[in-house]
Write an enzyme that holds these catalytic residues in place. Sequence first.
Site, PDB file in Angstrom:
ATOM      1  N   LYS A  23       0.839  -1.107  -0.049  1.00 21.46           N
ATOM      2  CA  LYS A  23      -0.016  -0.116  -0.059  1.00 21.46           C
ATOM      3  C   LYS A  23       0.744   1.394  -0.070  1.00 21.46           C
ATOM      4  O   LYS A  23       0.530   1.984  -0.794  1.00 21.46           O
ATOM      5  CB  LYS A  23      -1.022  -0.158   1.126  1.00 21.46           C
ATOM      6  N   ASN A  24       1.838   1.328   0.879  1.00 17.42           N
ATOM      7  CA  ASN A  24       2.789   2.132   1.185  1.00 17.42           C
ATOM      8  C   ASN A  24       3.703   2.679  -0.194  1.00 17.42           C
ATOM      9  O   ASN A  24       4.336   3.692  -0.208  1.00 17.42           O
ATOM     10  CB  ASN A  24       3.445   2.498   2.289  1.00 17.42           C
ATOM     11  N   ARG A  93      -5.269  10.219   2.881  1.00 15.23           N
ATOM     12  CA  ARG A  93      -4.146  11.054   3.615  1.00 15.23           C
ATOM     13  C   ARG A  93      -2.823  11.029   2.573  1.00 15.23           C
ATOM     14  O   ARG A  93      -2.380  11.910   2.392  1.00 15.23           O
ATOM     15  CB  ARG A  93      -3.555  10.546   4.780  1.00 15.23           C
ATOM     16  N   ASP A 117      -4.982  12.538  11.762  1.00 15.56           N
ATOM     17  CA  ASP A 117      -5.018  11.151  11.605  1.00 15.56           C
ATOM     18  C   ASP A 117      -4.712  10.612  13.021  1.00 15.56           C
ATOM     19  O   ASP A 117      -4.302  11.133  14.113  1.00 15.56           O
ATOM     20  CB  ASP A 117      -3.709  10.786  10.876  1.00 15.56           C
ATOM     21  N   ASP A 309       4.722   0.809  11.943  1.00 18.07           N
ATOM     22  CA  ASP A 309       3.442   0.202  11.423  1.00 18.07           C
ATOM     23  C   ASP A 309       3.234  -0.934  12.188  1.00 18.07           C
ATOM     24  O   ASP A 309       2.361  -1.640  12.105  1.00 18.07           O
ATOM     25  CB  ASP A 309       3.422   0.356  10.037  1.00 18.07           C
ATOM     26  N   VAL A 331       8.022   7.435  16.269  1.00 16.00           N
ATOM     27  CA  VAL A 331       7.679   8.196  15.176  1.00 16.00           C
ATOM     28  C   VAL A 331       6.224   8.573  15.060  1.00 16.00           C
ATOM     29  O   VAL A 331       6.327   9.862  15.044  1.00 16.00           O
ATOM     30  CB  VAL A 331       7.710   6.890  13.985  1.00 16.00           C
TER      31      VAL A 331
HETATM   32  C1  UD1 Z   1       4.461   6.819   5.966  1.00 19.44           C
HETATM   33  C2  UD1 Z   1       3.698   5.565   5.973  1.00 19.44           C
HETATM   34  C3  UD1 Z   1       3.218   5.276   7.178  1.00 19.44           C
HETATM   35  C4  UD1 Z   1       4.391   4.958   7.996  1.00 19.44           C
HETATM   36  C5  UD1 Z   1       5.073   6.309   7.930  1.00 19.44           C
HETATM   37  C6  UD1 Z   1       6.789   5.835   8.842  1.00 19.44           C
HETATM   38  C7  UD1 Z   1       2.435   5.993   3.561  1.00 19.44           C
HETATM   39  C8  UD1 Z   1       1.248   6.265   2.878  1.00 19.44           C
HETATM   40  N1  UD1 Z   1       2.357   5.787   4.932  1.00 19.44           N
HETATM   41  O1  UD1 Z   1       3.839   7.720   6.526  1.00 19.44           O
HETATM   42  O2  UD1 Z   1       2.383   4.023   7.160  1.00 19.44           O
HETATM   43  O3  UD1 Z   1       3.933   4.718   9.473  1.00 19.44           O
HETATM   44  O4  UD1 Z   1       5.722   6.390   6.877  1.00 19.44           O
HETATM   45  O5  UD1 Z   1       7.296   4.660   8.439  1.00 19.44           O
HETATM   46  O6  UD1 Z   1       3.519   5.749   3.076  1.00 19.44           O
HETATM   47  N2  UD1 Z   1       6.800  14.808  10.039  1.00 19.44           N
HETATM   48  C9  UD1 Z   1       6.892  16.209  10.437  1.00 19.44           C
HETATM   49  N3  UD1 Z   1       6.866  17.124   9.265  1.00 19.44           N
HETATM   50  C10 UD1 Z   1       6.781  16.559   8.057  1.00 19.44           C
HETATM   51  C11 UD1 Z   1       6.751  15.139   7.704  1.00 19.44           C
HETATM   52  C12 UD1 Z   1       6.862  14.570   8.699  1.00 19.44           C
HETATM   53  O7  UD1 Z   1       6.963  16.316  11.422  1.00 19.44           O
HETATM   54  O8  UD1 Z   1       6.965  17.598   7.084  1.00 19.44           O
HETATM   55  C13 UD1 Z   1       6.825  13.678  11.057  1.00 19.44           C
HETATM   56  C14 UD1 Z   1       5.423  13.034  11.319  1.00 19.44           C
HETATM   57  O9  UD1 Z   1       4.509  13.896  12.115  1.00 19.44           O
HETATM   58  C15 UD1 Z   1       5.917  11.903  11.999  1.00 19.44           C
HETATM   59  C16 UD1 Z   1       7.377  11.427  11.650  1.00 19.44           C
HETATM   60  O10 UD1 Z   1       7.724  12.797  10.748  1.00 19.44           O
HETATM   61  O11 UD1 Z   1       5.888  11.983  13.338  1.00 19.44           O
HETATM   62  C17 UD1 Z   1       7.338  10.436  10.307  1.00 19.44           C
HETATM   63  O12 UD1 Z   1       6.412  10.648   9.290  1.00 19.44           O
HETATM   64  P1  UD1 Z   1       6.641  10.242   7.771  1.00 19.44           P
HETATM   65  O13 UD1 Z   1       8.155   9.397   7.858  1.00 19.44           O
HETATM   66  O14 UD1 Z   1       6.595  11.568   6.829  1.00 19.44           O
HETATM   67  O15 UD1 Z   1       5.430   9.398   7.696  1.00 19.44           O
HETATM   68  P2  UD1 Z   1       4.406   9.298   6.361  1.00 19.44           P
HETATM   69  O16 UD1 Z   1       4.965   9.505   5.195  1.00 19.44           O
HETATM   70  O17 UD1 Z   1       3.126  10.282   6.646  1.00 19.44           O
END
Ligand code: UD1
Length: 426
Positions: A23-24, A93, A117, A309, A331
């Site tokens: 999915k991701n 999302r 979320d 996850d 995370v």
């Molecule tokens: C993706 C995955 C999710 C997984 C996560 C971490 C998808 C659709 N989802 O989510 O299943 O749990 O990676 O492996 O691929 N953050 C910030 N600022 C930003 C971006 C992120 O503060 O601009 C923080 C987030 O709030 C979180 C952390 O960084 O605490 C990690 O987020 P991120 O790695 O970006 O996760 P996603 O890409 O949203």
Amino acid sequence: MNEHFVVRPADALAGTVDVVGAKNSVLKLMAAALLAVGRTTITNCPQILDVPLMADVLRSLGCEVAVDGDVVEIDVPAELNSEADYRSVSRLRASVCVLGPLVARCRRAVVPLPGGDAIGSRPLDMHQAGLRLLGARSEISHGCVVAEADGPGAALRGAQIWLDFPSVGATENILMASVFAEGTTVIDNAAREPEIVDLVRMLQEMGAKISGGGTSTLTVHGGADLVPTTHRVIGDRIVGATWAFASVMTGGDVTVRGVDPHHLDLVLDKLTQAGATYEAVSEGFRVRGNGRPRSVDWVTLPYPGFPTDLQPMAIALSAVSEGTSMITENVFEGRFRFVEEMVRLGADARTDGHHAVVRGVPRLSSAPVWASDIRAGAGLVLAGLLADGETEVWDVAHIDRGYPRFVENLRALGGNVERVNAPPAR
Ligand code: UD1
């Protein structure tokens, strides 16, 4: 929705389960298709709701998209609409990953913020900071993230970008935004997840000049015109690992096909510490449990660390292990909501900040519980296999979003679970 799962205690799970594309990964690959005019074909796609939802997002941008079984065909026009429509984006999302490709193609993107979320706040500051370094103005305006190359006719320029944290989404958006930028872009402290490597591979097949996929430094030589491709999505390591946890929790013997065991090196090592054995087999791996698992400490971190996850699965396993486990979530701060539901199932667990302490009990106690997100839902079902009586898991739409044919797969392994339509218990 009155749909829920009824889970009854299970003996050792046994058999083989086939896992399809991640999915991701698939959602980002669909977004990457925007970078080349013409028809891109993506195979091994999971049949989950997020795929047709992402197809709608791409249609709102002017693409024609056909979803047929595990194949998605995307016809990308020469002129894209740079504004994603709220109705389609708000339901998914992950659709924020069209931001990077739109900025690359149109020099401008308007993408409604998808909203909060259940697993915690998910800001976009790192995505925006990266786009700014590439020469785009970016702001949040009227509920949308807006990004636009500075000045009329202006191009994006390659840049050195340091991420504060190896965010998966920010790495993907900045990577896709940079493929047409003038000069070289270096993304440091980039995410290293296998899904990022999958995206890099697809972009390379399309003609992008990228090196460093799978390391924390990605280098992009921008400017090349990209062409459409046909790409097969990598297997879903999180789904594969979920079945591995189910095997260990029930003392089972489960073979997972379709997932590269190297994507789960640390996870499988942890399961070994909990008493399991595993071996690589053709196209996958086999995991055997060995009586009641032993307690293990778990710390979630970006890849190659233990995946956030799988934190619910780690808690579910700890809840029935011999001994006490400490789980540290680094995370997503909201993920420990799951612990409250586990306590309803008789888990001896408490949280303190981003730590949870779980003292294993031999048997959980069935109760109605609510899935707050995809992975929490799967974790509750696994816990239900180790509870006495009937566990009802509600809000199963979450599970369906990440696990194609979840009930069918679990039943084929010998799990006693069924999908039921009935009035809610509360
Ligand atoms: C993706 C995955 C999710 C997984 C996560 C971490 C998808 C659709 N989802 O989510 O299943 O749990 O990676 O492996 O691929 N953050 C910030 N600022 C930003 C971006 C992120 O503060 O601009 C923080 C987030 O709030 C979180 C952390 O960084 O605490 C990690 O987020 P991120 O790695 O970006 O996760 P996603 O890409 O949203």
